[in-house]
Design a protein around this motif. Structure first.
Motif, mmCIF file in Angstrom:
data_model
loop_
_atom_site.group_PDB
_atom_site.id
_atom_site.type_symbol
_atom_site.label_atom_id
_atom_site.label_comp_id
_atom_site.label_asym_id
_atom_site.label_seq_id
_atom_site.Cartn_x
_atom_site.Cartn_y
_atom_site.Cartn_z
ATOM 1 N N LEU A 1 -6.621 0.354 7.252
ATOM 2 C CA LEU A 1 -7.607 -0.636 7.662
ATOM 3 C C LEU A 1 -7.200 -1.998 7.110
ATOM 4 O O LEU A 1 -6.973 -2.140 5.906
ATOM 5 N N VAL A 2 -7.108 -2.978 8.005
ATOM 6 C CA VAL A 2 -6.663 -4.320 7.638
ATOM 7 C C VAL A 2 -7.771 -5.308 7.992
ATOM 8 O O VAL A 2 -8.374 -5.214 9.067
ATOM 9 N N GLY A 3 -8.065 -6.240 7.097
ATOM 10 C CA GLY A 3 -9.140 -7.171 7.385
ATOM 11 C C GLY A 3 -9.046 -8.449 6.585
ATOM 12 O O GLY A 3 -8.247 -8.578 5.658
ATOM 13 N N SER B 1 -6.798 -11.884 2.535
ATOM 14 C CA SER B 1 -6.760 -10.709 3.420
ATOM 15 C C SER B 1 -6.599 -9.472 2.550
ATOM 16 O O SER B 1 -6.263 -9.557 1.370
ATOM 17 N N THR B 2 -6.840 -8.308 3.143
ATOM 18 C CA THR B 2 -6.784 -7.085 2.345
ATOM 19 C C THR B 2 -6.467 -5.896 3.226
ATOM 20 O O THR B 2 -6.537 -5.974 4.458
ATOM 21 N N THR B 3 -6.126 -4.786 2.601
ATOM 22 C CA THR B 3 -5.814 -3.566 3.331
ATOM 23 C C THR B 3 -6.153 -2.357 2.476
ATOM 24 O O THR B 3 -6.080 -2.422 1.241
ATOM 25 N N LEU C 1 0.844 -1.189 0.000
ATOM 26 C CA LEU C 1 0.000 0.000 0.000
ATOM 27 C C LEU C 1 0.878 1.237 0.000
ATOM 28 O O LEU C 1 1.808 1.348 0.798
ATOM 29 N N LEU C 2 0.584 2.180 -0.905
ATOM 30 C CA LEU C 2 1.319 3.441 -0.955
ATOM 31 C C LEU C 2 0.754 4.383 0.103
ATOM 32 O O LEU C 2 -0.455 4.636 0.135
ATOM 33 N N GLU D 1 -9.050 -4.434 11.785
ATOM 34 C CA GLU D 1 -8.204 -3.691 12.716
ATOM 35 C C GLU D 1 -7.542 -2.559 11.952
ATOM 36 O O GLU D 1 -7.460 -2.584 10.719
ATOM 37 N N THR D 2 -7.113 -1.537 12.675
ATOM 38 C CA THR D 2 -6.407 -0.431 12.024
ATOM 39 C C THR D 2 -4.954 -0.424 12.454
ATOM 40 O O THR D 2 -4.621 -0.735 13.601
ATOM 41 N N PHE D 3 -4.100 -0.083 11.502
ATOM 42 C CA PHE D 3 -2.671 0.071 11.756
ATOM 43 C C PHE D 3 -2.321 1.540 11.582
ATOM 44 O O PHE D 3 -2.698 2.160 10.589
#
Length: 277
Positions: free
Chosen positions: A214-216, A203-205, A146-147, A238-240
């Motif tokens: 946001l990660v899930g 999984s995705t972000t 992710l940029l 969850e959020t990073f």
């Protein structure tokens, strides 16, 4: 599709096919500034004019020749564009991780090969583009890239063994890694604080508007499986928070002065943004 449109032919996907593993599935595709497409599959890439069904450029094979697309699923990102005046003069792509040749066949036999720990970076705008290889601190397959707003790249999720597909990944990688493309070689990667939730296949972000990530997800099974499996189906989010959100960096973040909160933005009208840095 309307009757006036036709389906482009892409022999490139036949040329990059591995009969045993089909490591050319789900290629990485980025829009080049001139409207053409950069397409990467397996370990090779082309620049493609889809309107004329024409390959404009064939890029060198990534050194090592290891597969990077499904099921040896690595990840890729278009790095921030370099603009001089009104012209984009540098376009770079970063491809990271994946699984070695034979990993898909082995995983289906219960043998889970270690993921790749290398990244390839190529300046696709160069007249004679060449790959530059770097080594990540953590090997990763099925990762997401992710940029971030500061130009860094977040590498997150995935596993350190096996391949993508039902029940074929092992050893989740819990620690994200930040990649800083403008740093000196040898100081570009930085391991971040880990999660406690394995997130492997599916999984995705996504980047949120407040700068958090946001990660899930994660479902390495043919159906939803929540118990009696190695990696249960994961429905949580969850959020990073990347390092730029640390309170110690608050003085470095821009502050928007105008427009004020709840200002009306009208379609087709000029919007003036005033901020301090």
């Amino acid at each position: 599709m309307s009757t006036s449109e036709s389906t482009p032919s892409l022999p490139f996907l036949v040329e990059t096919n591995d009969p045993q593993a089909e490591n050319n599935l789900y290629p990485f595709v980025f829009l080049y500034p001139d409207g053409n497409l950069f397409i990467f599959a397996n370990n090779r890439a082309i620049l493609f004019d889809y309107s004329k069904n024409l390959v404009l450029k064939t890029y060198p094979t990534m050194p090592g020749g290891q597969p990077r697309s499904y099921p040896s699923t690595g990840s890729a990102v278009l790095l921030p564009l370099r603009i001089k005046g009104e012209t984009v003069n540098e376009v770079e792509v970063l491809v990271c991780g994946g699984a070695p040749k034979g990993a898909f066949v082995n995983a289906n036999k219960g043998i889970f090969d270690g993921a790749l720990d290398t990244c390839g970076r190529i300046k696709i705008s160069d007249p004679n583009p060449q790959w530059f290889m770097e080594t990540m601190p953590l090997a990763r397959v099925m990762g997401d890239m992710l940029l971030l707003p500061n130009g860094h790249v977040l590498i997150i999720n995935g596993a350190s063994a096996g391949v993508a597909g039902w029940e074929l990944g092992r050893n989740p990688v819990l620690s994200p890694v930040a990649y800083r493309p403008d740093n000196q070689v040898g100081s570009r990667f930085e391991v971040q604080n880990p999660s406690t939730i394995p997130r492997v296949y599916h999984s995705t972000t996504v980047l949120l508007r407040d700068g958090r990530v946001l990660v899930g997800g994660s479902n390495p099974h043919d159906k939803y499986e929540f118990s009696n499996v190695l990696y249960p189906t994961e429905l949580s989010l969850e959020t990073f928070s990347p390092s730029y959100l640390d309170s110690n960096s608050s003085g470095l973040r821009p502050k928007i002065i105008l427009p004020v909160t709840n200002s009306r933005i009208r379609y087709g009208k000029q919007l003036v943004v005033v901020f301090t840095v």
